[in-house]
Design a protein around this motif. Structure first.
Motif, mmCIF file in Angstrom:
data_model
loop_
_atom_site.group_PDB
_atom_site.id
_atom_site.type_symbol
_atom_site.label_atom_id
_atom_site.label_comp_id
_atom_site.label_asym_id
_atom_site.label_seq_id
_atom_site.Cartn_x
_atom_site.Cartn_y
_atom_site.Cartn_z
ATOM 1 N N GLY A 372 26.434 -2.804 55.053
ATOM 2 C CA GLY A 372 25.213 -3.065 55.808
ATOM 3 C C GLY A 372 24.516 -4.354 55.413
ATOM 4 N N ALA A 373 23.167 -4.252 55.230
ATOM 5 C CA ALA A 373 22.335 -5.426 54.959
ATOM 6 C C ALA A 373 22.631 -6.054 53.604
ATOM 7 C CB ALA A 373 20.862 -5.032 55.039
ATOM 8 N N ARG A 374 23.338 -5.353 52.728
ATOM 9 C CA ARG A 374 23.647 -5.924 51.420
ATOM 10 C C ARG A 374 24.459 -7.207 51.549
ATOM 11 N NH1 ARG A 374 26.444 -1.298 47.965
ATOM 12 N NH2 ARG A 374 26.507 -3.022 46.447
ATOM 13 N N LEU A 375 25.224 -7.340 52.619
ATOM 14 C CA LEU A 375 26.033 -8.539 52.814
ATOM 15 C C LEU A 375 25.191 -9.768 53.109
ATOM 16 C CD1 LEU A 375 29.017 -7.068 54.881
ATOM 17 C CD2 LEU A 375 28.908 -7.497 52.421
ATOM 18 N N ASP A 376 23.946 -9.581 53.508
ATOM 19 C CA ASP A 376 23.067 -10.707 53.821
ATOM 20 C C ASP A 376 22.105 -11.033 52.684
ATOM 21 O OD1 ASP A 376 24.120 -10.992 56.443
ATOM 22 O OD2 ASP A 376 22.919 -9.259 57.092
ATOM 23 N N ASP A 377 22.113 -10.240 51.637
ATOM 24 C CA ASP A 377 21.199 -10.442 50.511
ATOM 25 C C ASP A 377 21.905 -11.262 49.428
ATOM 26 O OD1 ASP A 377 20.110 -9.784 47.774
ATOM 27 O OD2 ASP A 377 18.621 -8.769 49.027
ATOM 28 N N PRO A 378 21.381 -12.455 49.047
ATOM 29 C CA PRO A 378 22.061 -13.295 48.053
ATOM 30 C C PRO A 378 22.278 -12.579 46.716
ATOM 31 C CG PRO A 378 20.333 -14.533 49.163
ATOM 32 C CD PRO A 378 20.175 -13.104 49.593
ATOM 33 N N GLY A 379 21.296 -11.818 46.256
ATOM 34 C CA GLY A 379 21.443 -11.103 45.003
ATOM 35 C C GLY A 379 22.543 -10.068 45.072
ATOM 36 N N GLU A 380 22.619 -9.344 46.185
ATOM 37 C CA GLU A 380 23.663 -8.331 46.351
ATOM 38 C C GLU A 380 25.040 -8.976 46.457
ATOM 39 O OE1 GLU A 380 23.732 -4.947 46.322
ATOM 40 O OE2 GLU A 380 21.717 -5.174 45.487
ATOM 41 N N ARG A 381 25.094 -10.125 47.143
ATOM 42 C CA ARG A 381 26.386 -10.822 47.249
ATOM 43 C C ARG A 381 26.874 -11.255 45.863
ATOM 44 N NH1 ARG A 381 24.063 -13.423 51.751
ATOM 45 N NH2 ARG A 381 23.902 -15.381 50.571
ATOM 46 N N LEU A 382 25.956 -11.693 45.000
ATOM 47 C CA LEU A 382 26.351 -12.075 43.648
ATOM 48 C C LEU A 382 26.880 -10.859 42.878
ATOM 49 C CD1 LEU A 382 26.526 -14.072 41.307
ATOM 50 C CD2 LEU A 382 24.122 -13.563 40.794
ATOM 51 N N ARG A 383 26.183 -9.712 43.002
ATOM 52 C CA ARG A 383 26.659 -8.503 42.343
ATOM 53 C C ARG A 383 28.049 -8.107 42.850
ATOM 54 N NH1 ARG A 383 23.353 -4.619 40.056
ATOM 55 N NH2 ARG A 383 24.373 -2.993 41.296
ATOM 56 N N LEU A 384 28.246 -8.208 44.134
ATOM 57 C CA LEU A 384 29.546 -7.858 44.711
ATOM 58 C C LEU A 384 30.647 -8.791 44.191
ATOM 59 C CD1 LEU A 384 28.445 -7.153 48.386
ATOM 60 C CD2 LEU A 384 29.482 -5.487 46.834
ATOM 61 N N GLU A 385 30.333 -10.092 44.126
ATOM 62 C CA GLU A 385 31.337 -11.042 43.648
ATOM 63 C C GLU A 385 31.703 -10.760 42.201
ATOM 64 O OE1 GLU A 385 32.123 -15.863 43.175
ATOM 65 O OE2 GLU A 385 30.217 -15.138 44.004
ATOM 66 N N LEU A 386 30.688 -10.532 41.368
ATOM 67 C CA LEU A 386 30.961 -10.243 39.961
ATOM 68 C C LEU A 386 31.787 -8.965 39.810
ATOM 69 C CD1 LEU A 386 27.506 -11.099 38.338
ATOM 70 C CD2 LEU A 386 29.639 -12.392 38.131
ATOM 71 N N ALA A 387 31.428 -7.952 40.567
ATOM 72 C CA ALA A 387 32.147 -6.679 40.482
ATOM 73 C C ALA A 387 33.597 -6.832 40.912
ATOM 74 C CB ALA A 387 31.445 -5.627 41.333
ATOM 75 N N LEU A 388 33.830 -7.587 41.982
ATOM 76 C CA LEU A 388 35.195 -7.778 42.473
ATOM 77 C C LEU A 388 36.025 -8.623 41.511
ATOM 78 C CD1 LEU A 388 34.215 -8.358 46.183
ATOM 79 C CD2 LEU A 388 35.697 -6.497 45.382
ATOM 80 N N LEU A 389 35.417 -9.669 40.951
ATOM 81 C CA LEU A 389 36.138 -10.493 39.972
ATOM 82 C C LEU A 389 36.467 -9.688 38.727
ATOM 83 C CD1 LEU A 389 34.183 -13.872 40.273
ATOM 84 C CD2 LEU A 389 36.521 -13.414 41.043
ATOM 85 N N ALA A 390 35.506 -8.874 38.279
ATOM 86 C CA ALA A 390 35.749 -8.044 37.104
ATOM 87 C C ALA A 390 36.864 -7.041 37.373
ATOM 88 C CB ALA A 390 34.471 -7.328 36.701
ATOM 89 N N GLU A 391 36.882 -6.487 38.570
ATOM 90 C CA GLU A 391 37.918 -5.522 38.921
ATOM 91 C C GLU A 391 39.296 -6.175 38.874
ATOM 92 O OE1 GLU A 391 37.607 -2.104 42.032
ATOM 93 O OE2 GLU A 391 38.299 -3.902 43.070
ATOM 94 N N ARG A 392 39.364 -7.449 39.317
ATOM 95 C CA ARG A 392 40.637 -8.170 39.238
ATOM 96 C C ARG A 392 41.041 -8.437 37.793
ATOM 97 N NH1 ARG A 392 41.238 -12.898 43.811
ATOM 98 N NH2 ARG A 392 41.382 -11.530 45.635
ATOM 99 N N ALA A 393 40.053 -8.746 36.966
ATOM 100 C CA ALA A 393 40.349 -9.048 35.564
ATOM 101 C C ALA A 393 40.772 -7.813 34.791
ATOM 102 C CB ALA A 393 39.130 -9.684 34.901
ATOM 103 N N LEU A 394 40.323 -6.643 35.244
ATOM 104 C CA LEU A 394 40.690 -5.385 34.600
ATOM 105 C C LEU A 394 41.498 -4.542 35.583
ATOM 106 C CD1 LEU A 394 37.391 -4.425 32.769
ATOM 107 C CD2 LEU A 394 39.559 -5.002 31.695
ATOM 108 N N PRO A 395 42.753 -4.866 35.799
ATOM 109 C CA PRO A 395 43.553 -4.131 36.779
ATOM 110 C C PRO A 395 43.625 -2.653 36.449
ATOM 111 C CG PRO A 395 44.952 -5.439 35.353
ATOM 112 C CD PRO A 395 43.546 -5.856 35.083
#
Length: 398
Positions: A372-395
């Protein structure tokens, strides 16, 4: 003994392969008997070799040594430089562990005597001749002499280092990475007589079980280093020039170079380097050789500085993806990461991911439903990016 036939391995080379074939299956038993004999006869070893991890490690070390010596049976004569380097290392280790040189040399004699008894019994049971027994005894006697000499050399080298520049360097090294106040650091640097650097990089080392001794000459003499110490470490103001020799680290060794920092921050540089070693050992840092340069992995090191918090971030932030199946979830996570990193259109994301724009549009609709609206929120997008990068780093972790 260095140039004698006995010491260069030619006695072992003349023995028949049948001796090695008969002894090799019994090597684990012989190793245990050697350790038991040392613990029973030498008081300095009785406590550590009697039980626990030290006993297990000693048995494994004895097993490798006996196996290496038996491998010389029936093979062309060669000078066992690696063997003597190992015993020099035993001498240095004994000194730093508080053992006497006499105790280490006594352990060599006990181990050789026990091994000989086993080999003699095995050879007789195999029907081998008296000449074979005599040859084995001659080879073992020569090995005892050269091994004890090598232990003494290593022990003396450690003693000399303690009283010279090497020890002054090591004291400075361990003081700096151990954490001191700015005033204490200034005093230590002044007392050392070494140039006062504006920045230093700490180096952490790790040797796997069975790794050879750290080779001499890989580090310049002016670099404070203790790769076999506790902890194994080094410190340099010029890592790009001082550490080029580490590219030749032998198999079983790994080094990590921390960030360049002011001397008072050396403990932090060392902490990061040790963390990099841990991650590299788990396959979470991609290093092309035996040296991990932390400056090349700062993002991953930051993301994985606290794996518990990273896992919490990933599980809570990416919870909307939890209901998707494995492959579908991977696809949506891939698209979501591209979206939050680029904010691109469907055609742009399609080119980035090498997918048809229609496929991207379908995924974007699904992501909009999930987040939803989380995709338009800069803070939420940063959290999502960090979470996704961390998930890749910890397979395998979500």
């Amino acid at each position: 003994m260095r140039g004698s036939a006995a010491s260069d391995g030619s006695v072992w080379a003349r023995l028949p392969h049948e001796l090695a074939d008969a002894v090799r299956p019994r090597i684990p038993e012989i190793a245990r008997a050697c350790v038991d004999g040392i613990a029973a006869e030498i008081p300095e070893y009785s406590g550590s070799f009697g039980r626990g991890p030290s006993r297990t490690e000693a048995i494994e070390q004895a097993r490798r040594g006996i196996e290496r010596d038996i491998d010389r049976v029936g093979t062309p004569a060669m000078w066992q430089a690696d063997r003597l380097a190992e015993f020099r290392g035993h001498g240095r280790t004994a000194f730093h562990s508080g053992l006497s040189r006499e105790a280490v040399q006594a352990a060599i004699r006990v181990s050789s005597r026990v091994t000989w008894r086993w080999i003699a019994d095995i050879a007789r049971d195999a029907g081998l001749s008296g000449d074979v027994l005599y040859g084995a005894a001659e080879g073992m006697f020569a090995d005892v002499e050269t091994s004890m000499t090598a232990v003494a050399e290593g022990y003396r080298a450690a003693e000399a280092a303690m009283s010279g520049t090497g020890e002054r360097h090591r004291r400075l090294l361990h003081a700096l990475i151990g954490g001191r106040t700015p005033a204490e650091v200034d005093g230590l640097l002044a007392a050392s007589g070494l140039p006062v650097p504006s920045r230093v990089a700490a180096v952490a080392f790790r040797a796997l079980p069975g790794a050879p001794e750290f080779p001499s000459g890989l580090l310049p003499s002016h670099v404070p280093a203790d790769p076999s110490g506790s902890p194994p470490s080094a410190l340099t103001p010029a890592p790009d020039t001082d550490l080029t020799g580490l590219a030749a680290l032998p198999a079983g060794w790994l080094a990590a170079v921390g960030p360049l920092v002011p001397p008072v921050a050396a403990p932090e540089s060392f902490r990061v380097a040790r963390r990099a070693l841990d991650l590299a050992a788990r396959g979470l840092l991609d290093a092309p050789g035996p040296v991990v340069w932390c400056r090349d992995h700062l993002t991953t090191l930051l993301l994985l500085a606290d794996e518990f918090l990273v896992a919490q971030l990933a599980s809570t932030t990416l919870e909307p993806l939890a209901g998707l199946s494995g492959r579908r979830r991977e696809q949506m996570a891939e698209t979501l990461l591209a979206l939050v990193q680029t904010r691109g259109s469907a055609p742009e994301l399609g080119r980035l991911l090498e997918l048809h724009p229609q496929t991207i549009r379908a995924r974007l609709r699904k992501l909009s439903e999930l987040f939803g609206a989380r995709l338009d929120d800069p803070g939420e997008r940063l959290r999502l990016e960090l979470a996704l990068l961390a998930e890749r780093a910890l397979p395998g972790e979500e």
